[in-house]
Design a protein around this motif. Structure first.
Motif: not given
Length: 342
Positions: A327, A334, A330-331, A97-98, A338, A100-102
């Motif tokens: 999930e 985020d 992962n939230e 997740h990290v 962030g 892909a997202r960051f």
């Protein structure tokens, strides 16, 4: 409500029966062997994949494995510390997740002593403080600069608290936040299953296992294979059987000396002394509503001592919420990634 719960229990017991029956099937046995064989290959999920670097650090004669995903020049790193009888592989969903997202961030994971690909040690060397020293040794070599988000699950949460408490001032000032998952600040034996497991009888069993480790490992292997489907029912959330087999593979990969050594230390170890330094960082605390190892009351103690952190109870999740409800984890990542550095 009662009818629904009754129906779920009956369904679960049926699933256990089917799973135990499937153990006799060559295809099912082959699937379990494949997951175990691929546990540390870093090419196939379940488990870490697409790593950018791996290596070892020597911490006073103990060989400690580390794994990285993301650019080495990243200004921000997420430091993952795994749980009791697990390994860095357990965070595979969070790392993906990290990544892909960051993509600008880096993930650094450490197998603490006696776990994963790090060296096994004697039971008396399996302590929260020694594990924190392992992580600090890796951080010293791999993270000389940059901002850090610390993530700890179960034993790893207590190791994270120990690291925050004992980190050199320069390192402490680089920690933006922490994510504590299914963990405790007080003794693990204060609440939950560990409170029962500290009995004299079970301690005697542990000692007997250490005297005959080869026989104990064989028994442990067979018990784990029988327990996996029952565990799915006990946790009620009915995680995918593949994830349960993956969890079981990590359990069986952990040396018996690590089971007994860390278990003994967790029964007595507490990290209330980390309270002062927690006031200087933000963070989140997550716990599964069905966690019987580190129940909600354990996380409430942390939240009381750390008012800047948000406490979230993840409905339907047990102690392995990083696998059961990735999930939700992962939230939280985020939010913390962030907000880091702002």
């Amino acid at each position: 409500m009662a009818l629904r719960k009754h129906s779920r229990v009956l369904s679960g017991l049926g699933a256990v029966g089917r799973s135990w029956g499937e153990r006799l099937r060559p295809r099912t046995r082959a699937a379990s062997r494949t997951i175990t064989a691929n546990l540390h290959d870093h090419r196939t999920e379940l488990g870490l994949t697409q790593l950018s670097a791996t290596g070892f650090v020597d911490n006073e004669g103990v060989r400690i494995a580390w794994f990285e995903a993301g650019p080495e020049s990243a200004e921000q790193t997420v430091l993952f510390i795994h749980g009791y009888s697990l390994s860095s592989e357990s965070f595979y969903a969070q790392v993906a997740h990290v990544r892909a997202r960051f993509p600008q961030a880096r993930c650094l994971l450490v197998d603490v002593r006696g776990h994963g690909q790090s060296a096994p040690v004697a039971p008396e060397q399996c302590t929260v403080e020694a594990a924190a020293d392992d992580v600090l040794a890796v951080v010293s070599q791999r993270l000389p600069t940059g901002r850090i988000v610390v993530v700890g699950h179960s034993l790893g949460g207590m190791v994270a608290l120990n690291l925050i408490r004992r980190a050199p001032q320069e390192l402490y000032e680089r920690i933006d936040s922490a994510l504590l998952l299914a963990t405790s600040m007080r003794r693990f034996a204060a609440k939950g299953v560990a409170q029962v497991l500290q009995s004299r009888t079970l301690r005697a069993v542990y000692r007997a296992c250490l005297r005959k480790p080869r026989r104990a490992d064989g028994i442990r292997y067979e018990l784990a294979r029988l327990a996996v489907p029952a565990l799915a029912v006990a946790l009620e959330g009915f995680p995918q059987m593949e994830k349960l087999r993956f969890h079981g593979a990590m359990l069986l990969d952990t040396p018996l000396s690590s089971y007994t050594g860390f278990f003994d230390d967790l029964l007595e170890h507490s990290e209330y002394a980390a309270t002062a330094r927690l006031q200087g960082i933000s963070g989140d605390i997550l716990v599964g509503s069905l966690d019987v190892v580190t129940p909600l009351s354990q996380s409430e103690v942390i939240a009381h001592k750390w008012p800047a952190a948000a406490l979230c109870e993840v409905n339907g999740a047990g102690h392995m919420l990083i696998l059961e409800e990735p999930e939700a984890v992962n939230e939280a990542l985020d939010r913390l990634i962030g907000a880091a550095g702002k």
